[in-house]
Enzyme design. Structure first.
Site, mmCIF file in Angstrom:
data_model
loop_
_atom_site.group_PDB
_atom_site.id
_atom_site.type_symbol
_atom_site.label_atom_id
_atom_site.label_comp_id
_atom_site.label_asym_id
_atom_site.label_seq_id
_atom_site.Cartn_x
_atom_site.Cartn_y
_atom_site.Cartn_z
ATOM 1 C CB SER A 117 -7.885 -4.169 2.296
ATOM 2 O OG SER A 117 -7.844 -2.821 2.774
ATOM 3 C CG ASP B 43 -2.102 1.213 1.072
ATOM 4 O OD1 ASP B 43 -2.708 1.404 -0.623
ATOM 5 O OD2 ASP B 43 -2.532 1.365 2.126
ATOM 6 C CG LEU C 284 9.299 -16.689 -2.828
ATOM 7 C CD1 LEU C 284 9.788 -16.709 -1.573
ATOM 8 C CD2 LEU C 284 10.065 -15.729 -3.604
ATOM 9 C CG ASN D 136 2.610 1.148 -5.021
ATOM 10 O OD1 ASN D 136 2.848 1.340 -3.839
ATOM 11 N ND2 ASN D 136 1.906 0.217 -5.300
ATOM 12 N N GLY D 137 0.259 5.191 -4.686
ATOM 13 C CA GLY D 137 -0.486 6.717 -5.207
ATOM 14 C C GLY D 137 0.075 7.198 -4.253
ATOM 15 N NE ARG D 138 -1.258 6.707 0.935
ATOM 16 C CZ ARG D 138 -1.726 5.289 2.018
ATOM 17 N NH1 ARG D 138 -1.373 5.926 3.087
ATOM 18 N NH2 ARG D 138 -2.077 4.727 1.610
ATOM 19 C CD1 TRP D 139 7.794 6.023 -2.314
ATOM 20 C CD2 TRP D 139 7.051 6.543 -4.502
ATOM 21 N NE1 TRP D 139 8.836 6.833 -3.034
ATOM 22 C CE2 TRP D 139 8.241 6.878 -4.411
ATOM 23 C CE3 TRP D 139 6.850 7.381 -5.956
ATOM 24 C CZ2 TRP D 139 9.633 6.667 -5.557
ATOM 25 C CZ3 TRP D 139 7.482 6.689 -7.010
ATOM 26 C CH2 TRP D 139 9.100 6.895 -6.545
ATOM 27 C CG HIS E 178 0.389 1.605 -9.327
ATOM 28 N ND1 HIS E 178 0.091 1.301 -8.032
ATOM 29 C CD2 HIS E 178 -0.749 2.855 -9.643
ATOM 30 C CE1 HIS E 178 -1.451 1.914 -7.777
ATOM 31 N NE2 HIS E 178 -1.860 2.587 -8.940
HETATM 32 C C1 FPP Z 1 -1.686 0.189 -3.326
HETATM 33 O O1 FPP Z 1 -1.237 1.515 -3.741
HETATM 34 C C2 FPP Z 1 -0.881 -0.675 -4.740
HETATM 35 C C3 FPP Z 1 -2.176 -1.462 -5.812
HETATM 36 C C4 FPP Z 1 -3.155 -1.127 -5.767
HETATM 37 C C5 FPP Z 1 -1.308 -1.985 -6.797
HETATM 38 C C6 FPP Z 1 -0.328 -2.909 -6.424
HETATM 39 C C7 FPP Z 1 0.418 -3.397 -7.263
HETATM 40 C C8 FPP Z 1 2.906 -3.235 -7.755
HETATM 41 C C9 FPP Z 1 3.276 -2.842 -6.811
HETATM 42 C C10 FPP Z 1 2.876 -3.592 -8.772
HETATM 43 C C11 FPP Z 1 2.794 -4.847 -8.987
HETATM 44 C C12 FPP Z 1 3.504 -5.952 -9.965
HETATM 45 C C13 FPP Z 1 3.079 -6.854 -9.422
HETATM 46 C C14 FPP Z 1 3.408 -8.269 -11.337
HETATM 47 C C15 FPP Z 1 2.998 -8.488 -8.599
HETATM 48 P P1 FPP Z 1 -2.244 2.399 -3.930
HETATM 49 O O2 FPP Z 1 -2.659 3.168 -4.884
HETATM 50 O O3 FPP Z 1 -4.127 2.314 -3.075
HETATM 51 O O4 FPP Z 1 -1.613 3.824 -2.911
HETATM 52 P P2 FPP Z 1 -2.730 5.038 -1.966
HETATM 53 O O5 FPP Z 1 -3.395 4.085 -1.166
HETATM 54 O O6 FPP Z 1 -1.040 5.809 -1.550
HETATM 55 O O7 FPP Z 1 -3.476 6.090 -2.956
#
Ligand code: FPP
Length: 241
Positions: free
Chosen positions: A191, A16, A127, A18-21, A33
């Site tokens: 979640s 969790d 793994l 990625n968006g905030r990052w 992402h």
């Molecule tokens: C949640 O962060 C993250 C996701 C919905 C996507 C996660 C996917 C990856 C890291 C890519 C993985 C790749 C493979 C091939 C498995 P968010 O977007 O909800 O973040 P936020 O809460 O900050 O908005």
């Protein structure tokens, strides 16, 4: 005396933040992402090197389809391109790749890539990398219940065959229970992530956002795990506690 680190057999990561990052850096959410996917590759190697046998990651929940179409499309393309681009990475590192989740409504293009990597890595004993994609735990339990009912109706099993192990064997993937679940970004929720498998897991909720949850952060998490007293409903090992 330096005691040896206990290594969890099965680790789950809810990736969790990625968006905030990305937003913090003035970038599009999709850049987060992409950074998350790059980080995941490095983590995979590190986690396998530590001796973890099973790694499950939450890549896309069934509920994530509610996001804007552009973000969903980006994520689907990212899964497709990462799995294709990293084909040799999985093969070279003897990583067995499996997926958990519903196939509907994933596109043929994504499904074919998933099937190809699963087929090619199915005999590896390094793994096991379980990617939860279009996944939700409550529907996994519903789908498993339906599958078991069908077996019963067909006379293949008796009621007494159904026990916790039997249910585990019939989930989307037959994996051992989770020992340690990490959710990055400071959110205190599961979640809908692997609820059956995580019934006796230890949990850890670091504040760090997933693209920054690097090898050092995982090592910190391992130390936290090592300070937990796992009792599985029994008594404290240390009677003074
Ligand atoms: C949640 O962060 C993250 C996701 C919905 C996507 C996660 C996917 C990856 C890291 C890519 C993985 C790749 C493979 C091939 C498995 P968010 O977007 O909800 O973040 P936020 O809460 O900050 O908005």
């Amino acid at each position: 005396m330096n005691e040896e680190l206990k290594i969890p057999n099965h680790v789950g990561i809810i990736m969790d933040g990625n968006g905030r990052w990305a937003t913090k850096r003035g970038l599009m959410r999709t850049a987060g992402h992409k950074a998350g996917a790059d980080n995941l590759k490095k983590l995979c190697i590190h986690i396998a090197d530590k001796g973890v046998k099973y790694l499950s990651v939450f890549a896309f929940s069934t509920e994530n389809f509610k996001r804007e179409k552009a973000e969903v499309d980006f994520l689907m393309n990212l899964f497709f391109s990462v799995i294709n681009k990293e084909f040799d990475f999985f093969m070279d590192n003897k990583i067995r790749v499996v997926f958990s989740g519903r196939r509907e409504p994933l596109s043929d293009k994504v499904l074919k890539t998933m099937d190809k990597i699963m087929e090619n890595t199915k005999d590896f004993d390094g793994l096991t990398f379980n990617i939860c994609l279009n996944y939700g735990s409550v529907y996994e339990i519903v789908d498993t219940t339906k599958k078991i009912c069908e077996m019963y109706k067909a006379g293949e099993i008796e009621l007494d065959d159904i026990d916790p192990e039997f249910i585990q064997h019939n989930l989307y993937q037959d994996l051992p229970p989770l020992d340690f679940v990490i959710r990055t970004s400071g959110e205190l929720r599961l979640s809908n992530f692997m609820l059956y498998q995580a019934s006796y897991a230890e949990y850890y909720f670091p504040e760090v956002l997933f693209p920054d949850f690097n090898e050092d952060e995982f090592d910190k998490a391992l130390l936290v795990y090592n300070h937990r007293d796992r009792r599985f409903g029994g008594i404290h090992e240390n009677k003074n506690n």
